[in-house]
Design a protein around this motif. Structure first.
Motif, PDB file in Angstrom:
ATOM      1  N   VAL A   6       0.868  -1.180   0.000  1.00  0.00           N
ATOM      2  CA  VAL A   6       0.000   0.000   0.000  1.00  0.00           C
ATOM      3  C   VAL A   6       0.905   1.230   0.000  1.00  0.00           C
ATOM      4  O   VAL A   6       1.814   1.337   0.820  1.00  0.00           O
ATOM      5  N   GLY A   7       0.657   2.156  -0.914  1.00  0.00           N
ATOM      6  CA  GLY A   7       1.570   3.286  -1.069  1.00  0.00           C
ATOM      7  C   GLY A   7       2.820   2.872  -1.833  1.00  0.00           C
ATOM      8  O   GLY A   7       3.904   3.412  -1.606  1.00  0.00           O
ATOM      9  N   GLY A   8       2.663   1.933  -2.734  1.00  0.00           N
ATOM     10  CA  GLY A   8       3.818   1.388  -3.452  1.00  0.00           C
ATOM     11  C   GLY A   8       4.414   2.286  -4.505  1.00  0.00           C
ATOM     12  O   GLY A   8       5.409   1.908  -5.136  1.00  0.00           O
ATOM     13  N   THR A   9       3.848   3.479  -4.706  1.00  0.00           N
ATOM     14  CA  THR A   9       4.436   4.439  -5.644  1.00  0.00           C
ATOM     15  C   THR A   9       5.161   5.573  -4.929  1.00  0.00           C
ATOM     16  O   THR A   9       5.705   6.464  -5.566  1.00  0.00           O
ATOM     17  N   GLY A  10       5.177   5.536  -3.596  1.00  0.00           N
ATOM     18  CA  GLY A  10       5.823   6.599  -2.821  1.00  0.00           C
ATOM     19  C   GLY A  10       7.327   6.411  -2.712  1.00  0.00           C
ATOM     20  O   GLY A  10       7.905   5.444  -3.237  1.00  0.00           O
ATOM     21  N   THR A  11       7.972   7.334  -2.015  1.00  0.00           N
ATOM     22  CA  THR A  11       9.431   7.338  -1.895  1.00  0.00           C
ATOM     23  C   THR A  11       9.948   6.009  -1.366  1.00  0.00           C
ATOM     24  O   THR A  11      10.884   5.418  -1.931  1.00  0.00           O
ATOM     25  N   LEU A  12       9.372   5.523  -0.282  1.00  0.00           N
ATOM     26  CA  LEU A  12       9.797   4.242   0.283  1.00  0.00           C
ATOM     27  C   LEU A  12       9.130   3.069  -0.419  1.00  0.00           C
ATOM     28  O   LEU A  12       9.793   2.078  -0.746  1.00  0.00           O
ATOM     29  N   GLY A  13       7.836   3.166  -0.663  1.00  0.00           N
ATOM     30  CA  GLY A  13       7.082   2.044  -1.200  1.00  0.00           C
ATOM     31  C   GLY A  13       7.635   1.503  -2.504  1.00  0.00           C
ATOM     32  O   GLY A  13       7.728   0.284  -2.695  1.00  0.00           O
ATOM     33  N   ASP A  55      -0.262 -12.988   0.619  1.00  0.00           N
ATOM     34  CA  ASP A  55       0.262 -13.558   1.854  1.00  0.00           C
ATOM     35  C   ASP A  55       0.585 -12.485   2.889  1.00  0.00           C
ATOM     36  O   ASP A  55       0.401 -12.683   4.090  1.00  0.00           O
ATOM     37  N   THR A  56       1.114 -11.359   2.404  1.00  0.00           N
ATOM     38  CA  THR A  56       1.620 -10.292   3.277  1.00  0.00           C
ATOM     39  C   THR A  56       1.219  -8.950   2.718  1.00  0.00           C
ATOM     40  O   THR A  56       1.149  -8.766   1.496  1.00  0.00           O
ATOM     41  N   VAL A  57       0.976  -7.992   3.599  1.00  0.00           N
ATOM     42  CA  VAL A  57       0.713  -6.605   3.198  1.00  0.00           C
ATOM     43  C   VAL A  57       1.740  -5.704   3.862  1.00  0.00           C
ATOM     44  O   VAL A  57       1.955  -5.785   5.079  1.00  0.00           O
ATOM     45  N   VAL A  58       2.378  -4.858   3.073  1.00  0.00           N
ATOM     46  CA  VAL A  58       3.265  -3.811   3.584  1.00  0.00           C
ATOM     47  C   VAL A  58       2.532  -2.487   3.437  1.00  0.00           C
ATOM     48  O   VAL A  58       2.179  -2.096   2.324  1.00  0.00           O
ATOM     49  N   ASP A  59       2.295  -1.820   4.541  1.00  0.00           N
ATOM     50  CA  ASP A  59       1.607  -0.525   4.494  1.00  0.00           C
ATOM     51  C   ASP A  59       2.637   0.597   4.593  1.00  0.00           C
ATOM     52  O   ASP A  59       3.116   0.928   5.670  1.00  0.00           O
ATOM     53  N   ALA A  60       2.971   1.163   3.433  1.00  0.00           N
ATOM     54  CA  ALA A  60       3.890   2.298   3.362  1.00  0.00           C
ATOM     55  C   ALA A  60       3.140   3.559   2.948  1.00  0.00           C
ATOM     56  O   ALA A  60       3.730   4.474   2.356  1.00  0.00           O
ATOM     57  N   SER A  61       1.856   3.611   3.258  1.00  0.00           N
ATOM     58  CA  SER A  61       1.039   4.763   2.885  1.00  0.00           C
ATOM     59  C   SER A  61       1.450   5.990   3.689  1.00  0.00           C
ATOM     60  O   SER A  61       2.079   5.895   4.739  1.00  0.00           O
ATOM     61  N   ASN A  62       1.059   7.143   3.175  1.00  0.00           N
ATOM     62  CA  ASN A  62       1.426   8.406   3.808  1.00  0.00           C
ATOM     63  C   ASN A  62       0.287   9.390   3.589  1.00  0.00           C
ATOM     64  O   ASN A  62      -0.625   9.145   2.789  1.00  0.00           O
ATOM     65  N   SER A  63       0.343  10.498   4.292  1.00  0.00           N
ATOM     66  CA  SER A  63      -0.634  11.560   4.100  1.00  0.00           C
ATOM     67  C   SER A  63       0.054  12.895   4.302  1.00  0.00           C
ATOM     68  O   SER A  63       0.690  13.112   5.328  1.00  0.00           O
ATOM     69  N   ARG A  64      -0.042  13.763   3.313  1.00  0.00           N
ATOM     70  CA  ARG A  64       0.608  15.068   3.379  1.00  0.00           C
ATOM     71  C   ARG A  64      -0.359  16.180   3.756  1.00  0.00           C
ATOM     72  O   ARG A  64      -0.001  17.354   3.721  1.00  0.00           O
ATOM     73  N   GLY A  65      -1.565  15.826   4.117  1.00  0.00           N
ATOM     74  CA  GLY A  65      -2.546  16.846   4.471  1.00  0.00           C
ATOM     75  C   GLY A  65      -2.482  17.208   5.940  1.00  0.00           C
ATOM     76  O   GLY A  65      -1.471  17.038   6.616  1.00  0.00           O
ATOM     77  N   SER A  66      -3.600  17.697   6.456  1.00  0.00           N
ATOM     78  CA  SER A  66      -3.698  18.081   7.860  1.00  0.00           C
ATOM     79  C   SER A  66      -3.690  16.832   8.737  1.00  0.00           C
ATOM     80  O   SER A  66      -3.801  15.700   8.258  1.00  0.00           O
ATOM     81  N   ALA A  67      -3.577  17.051  10.053  1.00  0.00           N
ATOM     82  CA  ALA A  67      -3.604  15.925  10.980  1.00  0.00           C
ATOM     83  C   ALA A  67      -4.922  15.169  10.877  1.00  0.00           C
ATOM     84  O   ALA A  67      -4.950  13.933  10.969  1.00  0.00           O
ATOM     85  N   LYS A  68      -6.020  15.892  10.660  1.00  0.00           N
ATOM     86  CA  LYS A  68      -7.325  15.233  10.537  1.00  0.00           C
ATOM     87  C   LYS A  68      -7.379  14.379   9.278  1.00  0.00           C
ATOM     88  O   LYS A  68      -7.895  13.241   9.303  1.00  0.00           O
ATOM     89  N   GLU A  69      -6.831  14.892   8.174  1.00  0.00           N
ATOM     90  CA  GLU A  69      -6.784  14.102   6.937  1.00  0.00           C
ATOM     91  C   GLU A  69      -5.876  12.891   7.104  1.00  0.00           C
ATOM     92  O   GLU A  69      -6.185  11.794   6.622  1.00  0.00           O
ATOM     93  N   ALA A  70      -4.743  13.094   7.792  1.00  0.00           N
ATOM     94  CA  ALA A  70      -3.828  11.977   8.043  1.00  0.00           C
ATOM     95  C   ALA A  70      -4.505  10.906   8.881  1.00  0.00           C
ATOM     96  O   ALA A  70      -4.315   9.707   8.652  1.00  0.00           O
TER      97      ALA A  70
END
Length: 252
Positions: A6-13, A55-70
């Motif tokens: 999840v978030g596999g297109t981001g910097t880490l993902g 078999d496995t899920v890696v969650d590397a998702s992120n949120s750049r919005g406000s704390a509420k959006e995150a």
């Protein structure tokens, strides 16, 4: 193994995805704009289809919005993700988090701490990988500020790591059985952000006036005391910020 990121297109993902593919795993990239596996964590849309047979899920998702959006993405979204994992009989959830997030009383770190809590209380066997700040993030921040020819930098104790090294540690965690605990991944050496800014100026040759910025209160005390570092990491990277930066600069 079939591993969803999840978030596999981001910097880490994307680096985690590349690392796992080189090790022979089948990788699925899950994101809002994925052509093959589009998902929306905030609503749960697409998750059941995307996780089928994984078999496995890696969650590397992120949120750049406000704390509420995150919070909607990382906390409520994590609960949606874990529920879908349970329906798909996923055996391991790897959550990417931040070293010291529970020791710094600011919005985004509070959200990451709540995300970890959702994982540890959830139905899927889990591993939390806490990583320090990436060299790449520091480089981006210094470059952005340097365009203004001013570097306002607070005194913050960091232990930054090259993203590629963090990605290898996350891939290692995904290959192993669930830890049911946290592992911490940091760079080779702690340094103050002001020292790192001076290194950035020296290596890049950019001229920018460095200005000290005070951080008052509990947040400032925690950051100066090294809340974002650890003396006993599970994984310690080998590439210092200066060496990484020199390689990036030479490649341009």
């Amino acid at each position: 193994m079939r591993i969803a990121i999840v978030g596999g297109t981001g910097t880490l993902g994307r680096r985690v995805a590349e690392e796992l593919r080189t090790r022979g795993h089948e990788v699925r990239i899950l994101s809002r704009h994925s052509p093959d596996h589009p998902v929306d964590l905030t609503t749960g849309a697409g998750l059941d289809t995307a996780l089928a047979g994984c078999d496995t899920v890696v969650d590397a998702s992120n949120s750049r919005g406000s704390a509420k959006e995150a919070e909607r993405t990382l906390v409520a979204g994590t609960r949606n993700l874990l529920a879908a994992e349970q329906r798909a009989a996923v055996g391991h959830h790897v959550c990417v988090s931040i070293v010291g997030c529970d020791r710094v009383p600011v919005g985004y770190y509070r959200v990451k701490t709540a995300q970890e809590r959702a994982v540890t209380e959830g139905p899927t066997p889990w591993t939390v990988v806490r990583a320090a700040q990436f060299h790449e993030l520091l480089g981006e921040v210094f470059t952005l500020l340097g365009r203004l020819r001013v570097l306002p930098v607070p005194s913050v104790r960091l232990q930054s790591i090259a993203c590629a090294e963090a990605a290898r540690a996350v891939a290692d965690a995904a290959e192993r059985p669930p830890r049911l605990g946290r592992m911490e991944v940091v760079g080779p050496e702690p340094a103050d952000a002001r020292e790192l800014a001076r290194t950035w100026r020296a290596v890049t040759g950019r001229r920018a006036l460095q200005l000290p910025v005070p951080l008052p209160g509990g947040v400032g005390r925690a950051l100066r005391a090294g809340a974002l570092t650890t003396d006993r990491p599970d994984v310690r990277g080998t590439v210092p910020f200066a060496v990484w930066l020199a390689g990036e600069t030479a490649g341009r």
